[in-house]
Design a protein around this motif. Structure first.
Motif, short mmCIF file in Angstrom:
data_model
loop_
_atom_site.label_atom_id
_atom_site.label_comp_id
_atom_site.label_asym_id
_atom_site.label_seq_id
_atom_site.Cartn_x
_atom_site.Cartn_y
_atom_site.Cartn_z
N THR A 115 0.82 -1.21 0.00
CA THR A 115 0.00 0.00 0.00
C THR A 115 0.86 1.27 0.00
O THR A 115 1.64 1.48 0.93
CB THR A 115 -0.92 0.02 1.23
N ALA A 116 0.72 2.09 -1.06
CA ALA A 116 1.46 3.35 -1.12
C ALA A 116 0.71 4.42 -0.32
O ALA A 116 -0.47 4.29 -0.06
CB ALA A 116 1.62 3.79 -2.57
N GLY A 117 1.43 5.48 0.04
CA GLY A 117 0.80 6.61 0.72
C GLY A 117 0.37 6.32 2.15
O GLY A 117 -0.30 7.12 2.78
N LYS A 118 0.80 5.15 2.67
CA LYS A 118 0.42 4.76 4.04
C LYS A 118 0.89 5.79 5.06
O LYS A 118 0.19 6.10 6.02
CB LYS A 118 1.06 3.40 4.39
N ASP A 119 2.12 6.30 4.85
CA ASP A 119 2.69 7.23 5.82
C ASP A 119 1.91 8.54 5.88
O ASP A 119 1.86 9.21 6.91
CB ASP A 119 4.15 7.55 5.45
N LEU A 120 1.30 8.91 4.73
CA LEU A 120 0.55 10.17 4.67
C LEU A 120 -0.70 10.11 5.54
O LEU A 120 -1.02 11.06 6.25
CB LEU A 120 0.16 10.50 3.22
N VAL A 121 -1.42 8.98 5.42
CA VAL A 121 -2.67 8.88 6.18
C VAL A 121 -2.42 8.53 7.66
O VAL A 121 -3.26 8.81 8.51
CB VAL A 121 -3.65 7.84 5.55
N SER A 122 -1.27 7.95 7.96
CA SER A 122 -0.99 7.64 9.37
C SER A 122 -0.38 8.87 10.03
O SER A 122 -0.11 9.87 9.40
CB SER A 122 -0.01 6.47 9.46
N ASN A 123 -0.14 8.78 11.33
CA ASN A 123 0.47 9.88 12.07
C ASN A 123 1.99 9.86 11.99
O ASN A 123 2.66 10.63 12.65
CB ASN A 123 0.05 9.81 13.54
N LYS A 124 2.51 8.93 11.18
CA LYS A 124 3.95 8.72 11.13
C LYS A 124 4.69 9.92 10.54
O LYS A 124 4.32 10.42 9.47
CB LYS A 124 4.22 7.48 10.26
N ALA A 125 5.72 10.38 11.21
CA ALA A 125 6.59 11.41 10.65
C ALA A 125 7.50 10.76 9.62
O ALA A 125 7.93 9.63 9.80
CB ALA A 125 7.44 12.02 11.76
N THR A 126 7.73 11.45 8.49
CA THR A 126 8.65 10.92 7.47
C THR A 126 9.54 12.06 7.00
O THR A 126 9.25 13.24 7.25
CB THR A 126 7.88 10.37 6.24
N TYR A 127 10.62 11.71 6.29
CA TYR A 127 11.52 12.75 5.78
C TYR A 127 10.81 13.69 4.81
O TYR A 127 10.93 14.91 4.94
CB TYR A 127 12.78 12.11 5.17
N PRO A 128 10.03 13.19 3.80
CA PRO A 128 9.33 14.11 2.90
C PRO A 128 8.36 15.03 3.64
O PRO A 128 8.22 16.20 3.31
CB PRO A 128 8.58 13.17 1.95
N LYS A 129 7.70 14.50 4.67
CA LYS A 129 6.77 15.33 5.43
C LYS A 129 7.50 16.43 6.17
O LYS A 129 7.05 17.58 6.20
CB LYS A 129 6.03 14.45 6.47
N VAL A 130 8.61 16.08 6.78
CA VAL A 130 9.32 17.03 7.65
C VAL A 130 10.11 18.04 6.83
O VAL A 130 10.13 19.23 7.13
CB VAL A 130 10.26 16.27 8.62
#
Lengths: 287, 287
Positions: A228-243
């Protein structure tokens, strides 16, 4: 690399014979010989060869590291942990052999890894072996794998900061990779400078792996990723692209790759080829 | 002995500081510092002192053995194993900290034991340490503790022969006791003959413990034992009194005690006093 993996598989196969108690050894063999790319043992052997030492010196340690990795996978999959039914497309250990056997198979690997090194490493001075024991044991317990898995389990369903994510990643993945290359160099007779170089190399590829993973999650489709792609976006997980934003994350990955190359510059290029190769694979993977 | 136990408790307390991740280290400390007679570390230190070596040489190994013992207790108590709620009158580890933490605390001890030895043993040649690692790691996994627990779990509800009972006892209890004295003698600089003597000593006291346990079960009341008496009679369990009769079992215990004394005859009587004392305690216990 494929030839190395084949040789490692043969040694792992021979390391756990089918003796009494049969079911326990079957359970150990089931997970140890379930495939896998053998990245860790290959890294260990390649690091030993950096100093022109023969792969046979590092083979018991390389196998032991794969056993430790296998133990952590078996225990991570348990119902009281991640409760996973499948691992590499096959039913998890506790699904096939039951929960108590899975716990015991993991326990057996954690100690057998040390036994395997102590009883099968030849032509190596004992002081090097003691250093290996100190290095390897320190990345498993409450300062390593176990700590990473503990924080991972505890953070389930919570907002996870980038700092916490990095803690989990460093402890669950990066530290064991670091032990692979450091133990390989120690057993191969490398000096303190060599050890320091591969230690930093391992930290950079560990970080590189995580950054690329985060980038793929937002730039690829589920079909391309095979998950599943985009999982990190919908979760509360911090990621490098988000930060830091997607472009800056890509720059960061590029910067890490340059650092990796720098760390390896002091070694013979042919000897260091497997270490370069692994870094390129991580940087350029598409899923 | 009480003074030794106090010193061991202090060293164990210092070995696991309350650092991040806090709850994991709390769980480890909870079970490690829950009391217990510290028989194993005391045996290890006493064996080191047989050759006039200082107890400090053996202390890290003695503590490591108690950690390994603790790991096996935490995992044995798990719901998927013996499912015990109480241990030494206190709630078991998973009852207090949850199942996943209990699994991880046990895992952490299994590796930390080796780290503790590798990083804290001073003034000992590395070749002795490698022998210690080989000896100790071999009694934990699928040829030791884990094998014993596996066969124990598998034999639940089945008719268990004396041979199987002995297998379980040797693997769950006797082998670790043997490692205590053997590692103690190795670290203390004992020769191969000393090692052989204490190895046989440990086997005899392991057997003695089991025979006396069986005799007490049929000769004492539940009140005297502090646990249900006559349990072995109503179960399918084979015991020494059942197989050879109560008088012959008592003779056998007496014979074992004589053997123990013989094995220790070559050592200085004062130095071997703790080893004699432990054997007498086992032979003459009333519950």
């Amino acid at each position: 690399m494929a030839m190395k993996a084949k040789k490692i598989n043969k040694m792992l196969d021979e390391a756990i014979p089918l003796r009494h108690p049969l079911k326990l050894n079957e359970a150990m063999r089931y997970s140890l010989l379930a495939g896998g790319k053998r990245v860790r043992p290959i890294l260990c052997i390649a690091s030993c060869e950096l100093n022109n030492s023969d792969e046979s010196l590092a083979m018991p340690i390389a196998c032991a590291i794969e056993m430790i990795h296998t133990a952590s996978l078996i225990h991570d999959d348990l119902p009281c942990m991640d409760n996973d039914d499948l691992r590499r497309g096959k039913p998890t250990n506790h699904k096939v052999f039951g929960e108590s056997t899975a716990v015991l198979a993991g326990d057996a690997f954690l100690s057998f890894a040390f036994e395997h090194i102590a009883c099968n490493t030849n032509n190596v001075s004992p002081d090097r072996l003691v250093r290996i024991f100190a290095e390897l044991s320190s990345v498993i317990g409450s300062k390593g794998l176990v700590a990473g898995q503990f924080v991972d389990i505890e953070s389930e369903g919570k907002v996870v900061s980038l700092k916490e994510l990095e803690y989990i990643h460093v402890h669950k993945t990066a530290k064991l990779l670091e032990a692979c290359v450091v133990c390989g160099v120690i057993i191969g007779g490398g000096n303190d400078n060599d050890i320091e170089k591969v230690r930093i190399y391992a930290r950079f590829i560990g970080l590189l792996f995580q950054v690329v993973d985060d980038i793929l999650d937002v730039t690829k489709s589920s079909v391309e990723l095979g998950k599943t792609a985009g999982k990190d976006l919908v979760s509360n997980k911090a990621t490098y692209p988000k930060v830091m934003g997607i472009d800056e994350a890509k720059n960061f990955a590029y910067h890490l790759m340059n650092q990796v190359v720098q760390q390896l510059a002091c070694f013979d290029t042919a000897k260091a080829a497997p270490l370069y190769h692994l870094a390129y694979c991580i940087a350029n993977r598409q899923n």
